[in-house]
Design a protein around this motif. Structure first.
Motif, mmCIF file in Angstrom:
data_model
loop_
_atom_site.group_PDB
_atom_site.id
_atom_site.type_symbol
_atom_site.label_atom_id
_atom_site.label_comp_id
_atom_site.label_asym_id
_atom_site.label_seq_id
_atom_site.Cartn_x
_atom_site.Cartn_y
_atom_site.Cartn_z
ATOM 1 N N PHE A 1 0.542 5.697 0.538
ATOM 2 C CA PHE A 1 -0.226 6.473 0.769
ATOM 3 C C PHE A 1 0.299 8.017 0.550
ATOM 4 N N VAL B 1 4.352 5.694 3.188
ATOM 5 C CA VAL B 1 3.747 6.864 2.899
ATOM 6 C C VAL B 1 4.749 7.834 2.433
ATOM 7 N N ASN C 1 0.891 -1.273 -0.007
ATOM 8 C CA ASN C 1 -0.074 0.058 0.055
ATOM 9 C C ASN C 1 1.087 1.213 0.119
ATOM 10 N N CYS D 1 -2.225 4.438 6.899
ATOM 11 C CA CYS D 1 -1.327 3.099 6.643
ATOM 12 C C CYS D 1 -1.154 2.291 7.414
ATOM 13 N N ALA E 1 -2.120 10.284 7.025
ATOM 14 C CA ALA E 1 -1.766 9.496 6.069
ATOM 15 C C ALA E 1 -1.030 8.150 6.895
#
Length: 514
Positions: A5, A39, A3, A31, A27
Protein backbone atom coordinates in the motif's frame (compact mmCIF):
# COMPACT_ATOMS: atom_id res chain seq x y z
CA UNK A 1 2.22 -12.15 -3.03
CA UNK A 2 2.32 -9.67 -0.13
CA UNK A 3 0.00 -6.68 -0.32
CA UNK A 4 1.71 -3.31 -0.80
CA UNK A 5 0.00 0.00 0.00
CA UNK A 6 1.73 3.15 -1.27
CA UNK A 7 0.87 6.16 0.88
CA UNK A 8 0.75 8.31 -2.27
CA UNK A 9 -2.34 6.36 -3.34
CA UNK A 10 -4.06 7.50 -0.14
CA UNK A 11 -3.37 11.18 -0.77
CA UNK A 12 0.04 11.71 0.85
CA UNK A 13 2.14 14.55 -0.54
CA UNK A 14 5.90 14.54 0.00
CA UNK A 15 6.53 18.29 -0.07
CA UNK A 16 7.55 18.67 3.63
CA UNK A 17 4.62 21.10 4.05
CA UNK A 18 1.37 19.14 3.63
CA UNK A 19 0.26 17.35 6.81
CA UNK A 20 -0.08 13.66 5.88
CA UNK A 21 -1.26 12.09 9.15
CA UNK A 22 -4.65 10.96 7.83
CA UNK A 23 -3.26 9.68 4.51
CA UNK A 24 -0.53 7.56 6.10
CA UNK A 25 -2.90 6.23 8.75
CA UNK A 26 -5.45 5.32 6.07
CA UNK A 27 -2.82 3.25 4.26
CA UNK A 28 -1.91 1.43 7.51
CA UNK A 29 -5.55 0.77 8.36
CA UNK A 30 -6.28 -0.58 4.89
CA UNK A 31 -3.23 -2.83 5.07
CA UNK A 32 -4.15 -4.43 8.39
CA UNK A 33 -7.83 -4.80 7.40
CA UNK A 34 -6.84 -6.95 4.41
CA UNK A 35 -4.70 -9.25 6.56
CA UNK A 36 -1.45 -7.26 6.55
CA UNK A 37 1.39 -6.43 4.22
CA UNK A 38 3.68 -3.50 3.44
CA UNK A 39 2.93 0.21 3.67
CA UNK A 40 5.39 1.94 1.36
CA UNK A 41 6.75 5.43 2.01
CA UNK A 42 8.30 6.39 -1.36
CA UNK A 43 10.68 9.21 -2.28
CA UNK A 44 9.64 12.49 -0.68
CA UNK A 45 9.43 14.37 2.60
CA UNK A 46 6.19 13.56 4.40
CA UNK A 47 5.16 15.78 7.31
CA UNK A 48 2.94 14.02 9.85
CA UNK A 49 1.64 13.80 13.39
CA UNK A 50 1.06 10.54 15.29
CA UNK A 51 1.02 7.41 13.10
CA UNK A 52 -0.40 4.30 14.79
CA UNK A 53 1.03 1.01 13.51
CA UNK A 54 -1.33 -1.99 13.44
CA UNK A 55 -0.80 -5.77 13.53
CA UNK A 56 0.84 -7.50 10.56
CA UNK A 57 2.02 -4.22 9.00
CA UNK A 58 5.53 -3.42 7.75
CA UNK A 59 6.16 0.30 7.36
CA UNK A 60 8.88 0.44 4.70
CA UNK A 61 10.78 3.62 3.91
CA UNK A 62 12.51 3.88 0.54
CA UNK A 63 16.10 5.12 0.69
CA UNK A 64 14.98 8.57 -0.47
CA UNK A 65 11.96 8.74 1.86
CA UNK A 66 11.72 10.96 4.91
CA UNK A 67 8.96 11.03 7.51
CA UNK A 68 9.06 14.41 9.28
CA UNK A 69 7.56 15.12 12.69
CA UNK A 70 5.06 17.93 13.02
CA UNK A 71 5.89 20.45 15.74
CA UNK A 72 2.25 21.14 16.58
CA UNK A 73 0.91 19.45 19.71
CA UNK A 74 -2.60 19.12 18.25
CA UNK A 75 -1.20 16.79 15.55
CA UNK A 76 -0.36 14.14 18.16
CA UNK A 77 -2.53 11.62 19.96
CA UNK A 78 -4.65 13.64 22.44
CA UNK A 79 -5.75 10.54 24.36
CA UNK A 80 -2.40 9.90 26.06
CA UNK A 81 -0.36 11.82 28.61
CA UNK A 82 1.87 14.49 27.07
CA UNK A 83 4.97 12.57 28.18
CA UNK A 84 3.91 9.44 26.26
CA UNK A 85 3.04 11.00 22.93
CA UNK A 86 5.08 9.90 19.94
CA UNK A 87 5.39 10.16 16.17
CA UNK A 88 5.43 6.44 15.27
CA UNK A 89 3.33 4.51 17.82
CA UNK A 90 1.79 1.10 18.39
CA UNK A 91 -0.41 -0.25 21.17
CA UNK A 92 -0.77 -4.02 21.70
CA UNK A 93 -0.01 -4.77 18.05
CA UNK A 94 1.65 -7.99 16.89
CA UNK A 95 4.04 -8.67 14.02
CA UNK A 96 4.93 -5.08 13.21
CA UNK A 97 8.07 -3.70 11.57
CA UNK A 98 9.71 -0.49 10.42
CA UNK A 99 12.29 -1.13 7.70
CA UNK A 100 14.17 0.45 4.82
CA UNK A 101 17.01 2.91 4.30
CA UNK A 102 14.85 6.02 4.71
CA UNK A 103 14.78 8.51 7.59
CA UNK A 104 12.37 9.38 10.40
CA UNK A 105 13.08 13.01 11.30
CA UNK A 106 12.06 14.37 14.73
CA UNK A 107 13.04 18.01 13.99
CA UNK A 108 14.66 18.04 17.43
CA UNK A 109 16.77 21.20 17.09
CA UNK A 110 13.63 23.27 16.53
CA UNK A 111 12.37 22.29 19.99
CA UNK A 112 15.49 23.68 21.73
CA UNK A 113 17.20 27.00 22.17
CA UNK A 114 19.54 27.78 19.29
CA UNK A 115 22.94 26.12 19.42
CA UNK A 116 25.59 28.84 19.48
CA UNK A 117 28.35 26.20 19.42
CA UNK A 118 29.84 27.75 22.56
CA UNK A 119 30.55 25.09 25.15
CA UNK A 120 29.04 21.63 25.56
CA UNK A 121 26.36 22.15 28.22
CA UNK A 122 22.71 21.14 27.80
CA UNK A 123 20.53 23.24 25.49
CA UNK A 124 17.25 24.09 27.21
CA UNK A 125 13.87 23.23 25.66
CA UNK A 126 11.71 26.03 24.27
CA UNK A 127 8.47 24.25 25.26
CA UNK A 128 7.15 21.43 27.42
CA UNK A 129 5.81 19.43 24.48
CA UNK A 130 8.56 17.28 22.96
CA UNK A 131 7.17 14.06 21.45
CA UNK A 132 9.06 10.79 21.37
CA UNK A 133 10.09 9.67 17.92
CA UNK A 134 8.86 6.07 18.41
CA UNK A 135 6.68 4.83 21.28
CA UNK A 136 5.51 1.20 21.42
CA UNK A 137 3.56 -0.51 24.18
CA UNK A 138 2.55 -4.13 24.73
CA UNK A 139 3.64 -5.32 21.28
CA UNK A 140 4.89 -8.78 20.27
CA UNK A 141 7.22 -9.68 17.38
CA UNK A 142 8.64 -6.26 16.57
CA UNK A 143 11.34 -5.48 14.00
CA UNK A 144 13.27 -2.29 13.33
CA UNK A 145 15.83 -2.65 10.54
CA UNK A 146 18.05 -0.30 8.50
CA UNK A 147 16.17 2.95 9.14
CA UNK A 148 17.78 6.19 10.32
CA UNK A 149 16.17 7.88 13.32
CA UNK A 150 17.14 11.54 13.09
CA UNK A 151 17.16 14.22 15.77
CA UNK A 152 14.41 13.13 18.12
CA UNK A 153 13.16 15.93 20.36
CA UNK A 154 12.89 13.56 23.35
CA UNK A 155 13.39 9.77 23.68
CA UNK A 156 14.04 8.21 20.32
CA UNK A 157 12.89 4.55 20.48
CA UNK A 158 10.90 3.72 23.62
CA UNK A 159 9.37 0.26 24.01
CA UNK A 160 7.23 -0.54 27.07
CA UNK A 161 6.15 -4.10 27.83
CA UNK A 162 7.16 -5.42 24.39
CA UNK A 163 8.34 -8.98 23.71
CA UNK A 164 10.36 -10.67 20.97
CA UNK A 165 11.92 -7.48 19.60
CA UNK A 166 14.74 -7.19 17.07
CA UNK A 167 16.50 -3.89 16.36
CA UNK A 168 19.03 -4.40 13.58
CA UNK A 169 21.42 -2.12 11.69
CA UNK A 170 19.66 1.13 12.46
CA UNK A 171 21.30 4.54 12.89
CA UNK A 172 20.21 6.92 15.62
CA UNK A 173 21.65 10.37 15.04
CA UNK A 174 20.42 12.36 17.99
CA UNK A 175 21.20 15.77 19.42
CA UNK A 176 24.41 15.66 21.40
CA UNK A 177 23.34 18.75 23.37
CA UNK A 178 19.68 17.74 23.63
CA UNK A 179 18.20 16.87 27.07
CA UNK A 180 16.32 13.55 27.46
CA UNK A 181 17.62 12.53 24.05
CA UNK A 182 17.86 8.77 24.76
CA UNK A 183 18.56 6.33 21.94
CA UNK A 184 16.84 2.98 22.67
CA UNK A 185 14.83 2.39 25.87
CA UNK A 186 13.53 -1.16 26.47
CA UNK A 187 11.22 -0.62 29.45
CA UNK A 188 9.87 -3.77 31.17
CA UNK A 189 10.54 -5.67 27.92
CA UNK A 190 11.48 -9.32 27.34
CA UNK A 191 13.52 -11.11 24.68
CA UNK A 192 15.01 -8.04 23.00
CA UNK A 193 17.96 -8.20 20.60
CA UNK A 194 19.80 -5.03 19.52
CA UNK A 195 22.63 -5.48 17.02
CA UNK A 196 24.86 -3.70 14.51
CA UNK A 197 23.59 -0.20 15.33
CA UNK A 198 25.28 3.20 15.45
CA UNK A 199 23.91 5.59 18.07
CA UNK A 200 24.72 9.21 18.90
CA UNK A 201 22.67 10.59 21.79
CA UNK A 202 22.65 13.56 24.13
CA UNK A 203 21.32 11.25 26.82
CA UNK A 204 21.81 7.46 27.22
CA UNK A 205 22.38 5.47 24.03
CA UNK A 206 20.87 2.13 25.12
CA UNK A 207 19.19 2.08 28.53
CA UNK A 208 17.20 -0.74 30.12
CA UNK A 209 14.69 0.30 32.74
CA UNK A 210 11.53 -0.56 34.59
CA UNK A 211 9.63 2.70 34.97
CA UNK A 212 6.87 2.96 37.54
CA UNK A 213 4.27 2.60 34.77
CA UNK A 214 6.08 -0.25 33.02
CA UNK A 215 6.74 -2.15 36.24
CA UNK A 216 3.09 -2.17 37.31
CA UNK A 217 1.74 -3.02 33.86
CA UNK A 218 4.38 -5.47 32.59
CA UNK A 219 6.88 -6.40 35.32
CA UNK A 220 10.54 -7.26 34.81
CA UNK A 221 12.90 -6.31 32.00
CA UNK A 222 14.81 -9.48 31.08
CA UNK A 223 16.55 -11.56 28.44
CA UNK A 224 18.21 -8.72 26.52
CA UNK A 225 21.25 -8.84 24.21
CA UNK A 226 23.16 -5.89 22.74
CA UNK A 227 25.95 -6.69 20.25
CA UNK A 228 28.20 -5.04 17.68
CA UNK A 229 27.16 -1.43 18.31
CA UNK A 230 29.10 1.85 18.17
CA UNK A 231 28.02 4.72 20.42
CA UNK A 232 28.59 8.33 21.45
CA UNK A 233 26.75 9.72 24.49
CA UNK A 234 26.70 12.79 26.70
CA UNK A 235 25.29 10.63 29.49
CA UNK A 236 25.90 6.84 29.53
CA UNK A 237 26.33 4.69 26.43
CA UNK A 238 25.24 1.29 27.87
CA UNK A 239 23.07 1.67 30.93
CA UNK A 240 20.71 -0.08 33.31
CA UNK A 241 18.45 2.19 35.43
CA UNK A 242 18.06 4.65 37.02
CA UNK A 243 14.36 3.70 37.02
CA UNK A 244 14.25 0.24 38.62
CA UNK A 245 10.74 -0.26 39.97
CA UNK A 246 10.82 -3.94 38.89
CA UNK A 247 13.64 -6.45 38.32
CA UNK A 248 16.16 -6.28 35.47
CA UNK A 249 18.00 -9.52 34.74
CA UNK A 250 19.74 -11.74 32.19
CA UNK A 251 21.42 -9.09 30.03
CA UNK A 252 24.47 -9.33 27.74
CA UNK A 253 26.33 -6.35 26.25
CA UNK A 254 29.20 -7.37 23.99
CA UNK A 255 31.48 -6.36 21.11
CA UNK A 256 30.81 -2.63 21.36
CA UNK A 257 32.85 0.55 20.88
CA UNK A 258 32.06 3.63 22.97
CA UNK A 259 33.87 6.86 22.18
CA UNK A 260 33.81 10.54 23.12
CA UNK A 261 31.24 9.84 25.82
CA UNK A 262 30.48 11.06 29.32
CA UNK A 263 30.09 7.58 30.78
CA UNK A 264 30.68 4.17 29.24
CA UNK A 265 28.84 1.36 31.05
CA UNK A 266 26.53 1.94 34.00
CA UNK A 267 24.25 0.11 36.42
CA UNK A 268 21.99 2.21 38.68
CA UNK A 269 19.66 0.85 41.36
CA UNK A 270 17.36 3.49 42.80
CA UNK A 271 13.80 2.15 43.15
CA UNK A 272 13.65 -1.33 44.69
CA UNK A 273 13.94 -3.80 41.82
CA UNK A 274 16.72 -6.39 41.75
CA UNK A 275 19.42 -6.06 39.08
CA UNK A 276 21.21 -9.35 38.46
CA UNK A 277 23.01 -11.53 35.93
CA UNK A 278 24.53 -8.83 33.73
CA UNK A 279 27.52 -9.32 31.39
CA UNK A 280 29.62 -6.60 29.72
CA UNK A 281 32.22 -8.18 27.43
CA UNK A 282 34.69 -7.16 24.71
CA UNK A 283 34.16 -3.41 24.92
CA UNK A 284 36.38 -0.44 24.05
CA UNK A 285 35.39 2.72 25.89
CA UNK A 286 36.62 6.31 25.79
CA UNK A 287 35.17 8.83 28.25
CA UNK A 288 35.73 12.44 29.25
CA UNK A 289 34.06 15.22 31.24
CA UNK A 290 31.38 17.36 29.60
CA UNK A 291 30.35 20.66 31.24
CA UNK A 292 31.71 21.84 34.56
CA UNK A 293 29.48 21.25 37.59
CA UNK A 294 30.64 24.43 39.26
CA UNK A 295 30.03 26.69 36.25
CA UNK A 296 26.66 25.44 35.00
CA UNK A 297 23.26 25.25 36.65
CA UNK A 298 21.80 21.81 37.39
CA UNK A 299 19.46 22.03 34.40
CA UNK A 300 22.34 22.66 32.04
CA UNK A 301 24.76 20.00 33.20
CA UNK A 302 25.11 16.34 32.23
CA UNK A 303 25.05 13.54 34.77
CA UNK A 304 28.42 11.83 34.92
CA UNK A 305 32.06 12.80 35.22
CA UNK A 306 33.95 10.66 32.73
CA UNK A 307 33.66 7.21 34.35
CA UNK A 308 34.13 4.23 31.99
CA UNK A 309 32.31 1.90 34.44
CA UNK A 310 29.73 3.09 36.99
CA UNK A 311 27.82 0.78 39.36
CA UNK A 312 25.75 2.34 42.13
CA UNK A 313 22.98 1.41 44.58
CA UNK A 314 21.80 4.41 46.57
CA UNK A 315 18.45 6.00 47.47
CA UNK A 316 17.02 8.41 44.93
CA UNK A 317 16.86 12.08 45.78
CA UNK A 318 13.08 11.78 46.14
CA UNK A 319 13.10 9.44 49.16
CA UNK A 320 9.36 8.68 48.92
CA UNK A 321 10.13 6.59 45.82
CA UNK A 322 11.68 3.89 47.99
CA UNK A 323 15.07 2.31 48.63
CA UNK A 324 17.39 0.83 46.01
CA UNK A 325 17.16 -2.89 45.30
CA UNK A 326 20.03 -5.40 45.19
CA UNK A 327 22.73 -5.36 42.52
CA UNK A 328 24.39 -8.76 42.16
CA UNK A 329 26.24 -10.96 39.70
CA UNK A 330 27.63 -8.29 37.37
CA UNK A 331 30.63 -9.15 35.17
CA UNK A 332 32.91 -6.88 33.13
CA UNK A 333 35.40 -8.78 30.94
CA UNK A 334 37.92 -7.80 28.24
CA UNK A 335 37.64 -4.02 28.58
CA UNK A 336 40.01 -1.43 27.09
CA UNK A 337 39.26 1.97 28.59
CA UNK A 338 40.42 5.57 28.69
CA UNK A 339 38.80 8.09 30.99
CA UNK A 340 39.16 11.04 33.35
CA UNK A 341 37.47 9.58 36.42
CA UNK A 342 37.35 6.40 38.46
CA UNK A 343 35.95 3.04 37.57
CA UNK A 344 33.22 3.49 40.18
CA UNK A 345 31.65 0.66 42.22
CA UNK A 346 29.54 1.76 45.19
CA UNK A 347 26.67 0.38 47.18
CA UNK A 348 25.34 1.93 50.36
CA UNK A 349 24.97 0.90 54.00
CA UNK A 350 21.46 -0.39 53.32
CA UNK A 351 22.22 -1.93 49.92
CA UNK A 352 25.57 -3.69 49.51
CA UNK A 353 26.49 -4.48 45.90
CA UNK A 354 27.46 -8.14 45.60
CA UNK A 355 29.21 -10.44 43.19
CA UNK A 356 30.88 -7.77 41.04
CA UNK A 357 33.82 -8.97 38.92
CA UNK A 358 36.09 -6.99 36.60
CA UNK A 359 38.45 -9.15 34.54
CA UNK A 360 40.99 -8.26 31.89
CA UNK A 361 40.76 -4.48 32.20
CA UNK A 362 43.40 -2.08 30.94
CA UNK A 363 42.50 1.40 32.11
CA UNK A 364 44.44 4.52 31.15
CA UNK A 365 43.59 7.67 33.05
CA UNK A 366 43.87 10.44 30.47
CA UNK A 367 42.70 14.04 30.66
CA UNK A 368 40.90 15.07 27.46
CA UNK A 369 38.62 17.87 28.65
CA UNK A 370 39.37 21.41 29.89
CA UNK A 371 37.46 20.81 33.14
CA UNK A 372 39.19 20.51 36.55
CA UNK A 373 37.67 17.21 37.73
CA UNK A 374 38.06 16.09 41.31
CA UNK A 375 34.34 15.36 41.80
CA UNK A 376 32.06 12.35 42.01
CA UNK A 377 28.52 12.43 40.61
CA UNK A 378 25.93 10.08 42.15
CA UNK A 379 22.82 11.72 40.69
CA UNK A 380 19.94 11.29 41.18
CA UNK A 381 20.69 11.20 44.92
CA UNK A 382 20.73 13.59 47.86
CA UNK A 383 24.54 13.72 47.60
CA UNK A 384 24.47 14.68 43.94
CA UNK A 385 27.89 15.99 42.95
CA UNK A 386 30.61 16.40 45.57
CA UNK A 387 34.39 16.88 45.67
CA UNK A 388 36.46 13.71 46.05
CA UNK A 389 40.05 12.62 45.29
CA UNK A 390 40.15 10.45 42.18
CA UNK A 391 41.61 6.94 42.18
CA UNK A 392 41.64 4.86 39.01
CA UNK A 393 39.32 2.33 40.71
CA UNK A 394 36.95 3.21 43.54
CA UNK A 395 34.95 0.64 45.51
CA UNK A 396 32.79 1.09 48.60
CA UNK A 397 30.09 -1.01 50.29
CA UNK A 398 30.63 -4.21 48.34
CA UNK A 399 30.71 -7.95 48.99
CA UNK A 400 32.43 -10.65 46.96
CA UNK A 401 34.29 -8.21 44.72
CA UNK A 402 36.82 -9.70 42.28
CA UNK A 403 39.41 -7.65 40.36
CA UNK A 404 41.40 -9.95 38.08
CA UNK A 405 44.08 -8.97 35.55
CA UNK A 406 43.77 -5.22 36.05
CA UNK A 407 46.35 -2.87 34.52
CA UNK A 408 46.36 0.82 35.48
CA UNK A 409 48.27 3.51 33.60
CA UNK A 410 48.41 7.28 34.05
CA UNK A 411 48.85 9.51 31.00
CA UNK A 412 50.65 12.84 31.35
CA UNK A 413 49.87 15.55 32.14
CA UNK A 414 48.51 14.24 35.44
CA UNK A 415 45.41 15.81 36.94
CA UNK A 416 46.12 17.14 40.44
CA UNK A 417 43.13 15.18 41.82
CA UNK A 418 44.35 11.76 40.64
CA UNK A 419 45.59 9.57 43.49
CA UNK A 420 45.68 5.79 44.07
CA UNK A 421 45.40 3.00 41.52
CA UNK A 422 42.71 1.49 43.80
CA UNK A 423 40.86 2.91 46.78
CA UNK A 424 38.28 0.84 48.67
CA UNK A 425 36.40 0.79 51.95
CA UNK A 426 33.63 -1.14 53.70
CA UNK A 427 34.22 -4.31 51.71
CA UNK A 428 33.83 -8.00 52.43
CA UNK A 429 35.66 -10.73 50.52
CA UNK A 430 37.78 -8.65 48.15
CA UNK A 431 40.04 -10.55 45.75
CA UNK A 432 42.87 -8.88 43.80
CA UNK A 433 44.63 -11.13 41.29
CA UNK A 434 47.16 -9.96 38.69
CA UNK A 435 46.74 -6.30 39.68
CA UNK A 436 49.36 -3.95 38.22
CA UNK A 437 49.48 -0.24 38.92
CA UNK A 438 51.27 2.62 40.65
CA UNK A 439 49.74 5.70 42.28
CA UNK A 440 49.42 8.88 40.23
CA UNK A 441 50.29 10.87 43.33
CA UNK A 442 50.92 10.10 46.99
CA UNK A 443 52.59 7.01 48.31
CA UNK A 444 49.96 4.24 48.12
CA UNK A 445 49.17 2.23 45.00
CA UNK A 446 46.29 0.48 46.80
CA UNK A 447 44.58 1.91 49.87
CA UNK A 448 41.92 -0.15 51.68
CA UNK A 449 39.90 0.58 54.82
CA UNK A 450 37.43 -1.53 56.79
CA UNK A 451 37.86 -4.72 54.77
CA UNK A 452 36.99 -8.22 55.94
CA UNK A 453 38.60 -11.11 53.99
CA UNK A 454 41.22 -9.77 51.60
CA UNK A 455 43.21 -11.81 49.10
CA UNK A 456 46.08 -10.33 47.05
CA UNK A 457 47.68 -12.73 44.58
CA UNK A 458 50.15 -12.59 41.68
CA UNK A 459 50.10 -8.79 41.59
CA UNK A 460 52.97 -6.46 40.72
CA UNK A 461 54.10 -3.09 42.03
CA UNK A 462 55.10 -0.53 39.41
CA UNK A 463 58.00 1.93 39.63
CA UNK A 464 57.06 5.04 41.58
CA UNK A 465 55.21 3.12 44.28
CA UNK A 466 56.17 3.97 47.85
CA UNK A 467 53.69 1.54 49.44
CA UNK A 468 51.89 -1.06 47.35
CA UNK A 469 49.19 -1.94 49.88
CA UNK A 470 48.14 0.43 52.69
CA UNK A 471 45.62 -1.12 55.10
CA UNK A 472 43.40 0.31 57.81
CA UNK A 473 41.02 -1.79 59.89
CA UNK A 474 41.83 -4.98 57.98
CA UNK A 475 41.82 -8.14 60.09
CA UNK A 476 45.26 -9.79 59.67
CA UNK A 477 43.87 -13.30 60.20
CA UNK A 478 41.67 -12.76 57.13
CA UNK A 479 44.53 -11.45 54.94
CA UNK A 480 46.01 -13.76 52.25
CA UNK A 481 49.07 -12.50 50.29
CA UNK A 482 50.63 -14.98 47.86
CA UNK A 483 52.87 -14.90 44.79
CA UNK A 484 53.22 -11.11 44.40
CA UNK A 485 56.13 -9.07 43.06
CA UNK A 486 56.62 -6.10 45.38
CA UNK A 487 60.22 -5.47 44.35
CA UNK A 488 59.54 -2.07 42.70
CA UNK A 489 57.80 -0.69 45.80
CA UNK A 490 59.48 0.99 48.73
CA UNK A 491 57.21 -0.96 51.10
CA UNK A 492 55.11 -3.99 50.26
CA UNK A 493 52.36 -3.78 52.91
CA UNK A 494 51.81 -1.16 55.58
CA UNK A 495 49.21 -1.08 58.34
CA UNK A 496 48.35 2.58 58.86
CA UNK A 497 48.19 2.23 62.66
CA UNK A 498 51.89 1.36 62.64
CA UNK A 499 51.40 -2.25 63.75
CA UNK A 500 53.17 -5.22 62.18
CA UNK A 501 50.81 -8.15 62.69
CA UNK A 502 51.26 -11.63 61.30
CA UNK A 503 49.19 -12.72 58.29
CA UNK A 504 49.43 -15.49 55.71
CA UNK A 505 52.10 -14.67 53.11
CA UNK A 506 53.98 -16.95 50.76
CA UNK A 507 56.16 -16.81 47.64
CA UNK A 508 56.25 -13.01 47.48
CA UNK A 509 59.15 -11.08 46.00
CA UNK A 510 59.79 -8.34 48.52
CA UNK A 511 61.43 -4.89 48.16
CA UNK A 512 65.17 -4.78 48.61
CA UNK A 513 66.26 -3.62 52.07
CA UNK A 514 67.09 0.06 52.20
Amino acid sequence: MQNTFNIIDFGAVGDAVTLNTHSIQAAIDACTETGGGTVLVPQGEFLTGTIMLKSNVELHLAATARIISSMEEQDFDPDVNIGRRGLICARHANNISVTGLGTIDGQGPRFLEEDDFQGDHVLLPLQEFRPKLVDLEGCFDVLFRDVTLWRASSWCLHMTGCQRVNVQSIKILGQLRGPNNDGIDPDSCRDVHISDCHIEAGDDCIVLKTTDYGAVAYGACENITVTNCTMISRSCALKIGTETFADIRNVVFQNCVIRNSNRGMGVWSRNGGTIENILFQNIIVETRLFSDEFEQTRKRKWWGKGEPIFVTAEPRRETHLGKPGPIRNIRFDQILAEGENAVYLEGSEDCIIEGIAIRNLKYTMKQRSPYPGGVFDTNPTARGVFPHPTPALFCRYGKNISLYDIEIEWSAPLNKHWKQALYGEHLEDLSLVHFRGAPAAGENAIELKHVNKLSVEHSKARPGTETFLALEDVEPSQLFVVGNDFSEAGTAIRFTDGSKPEYFAAANRMPSPK
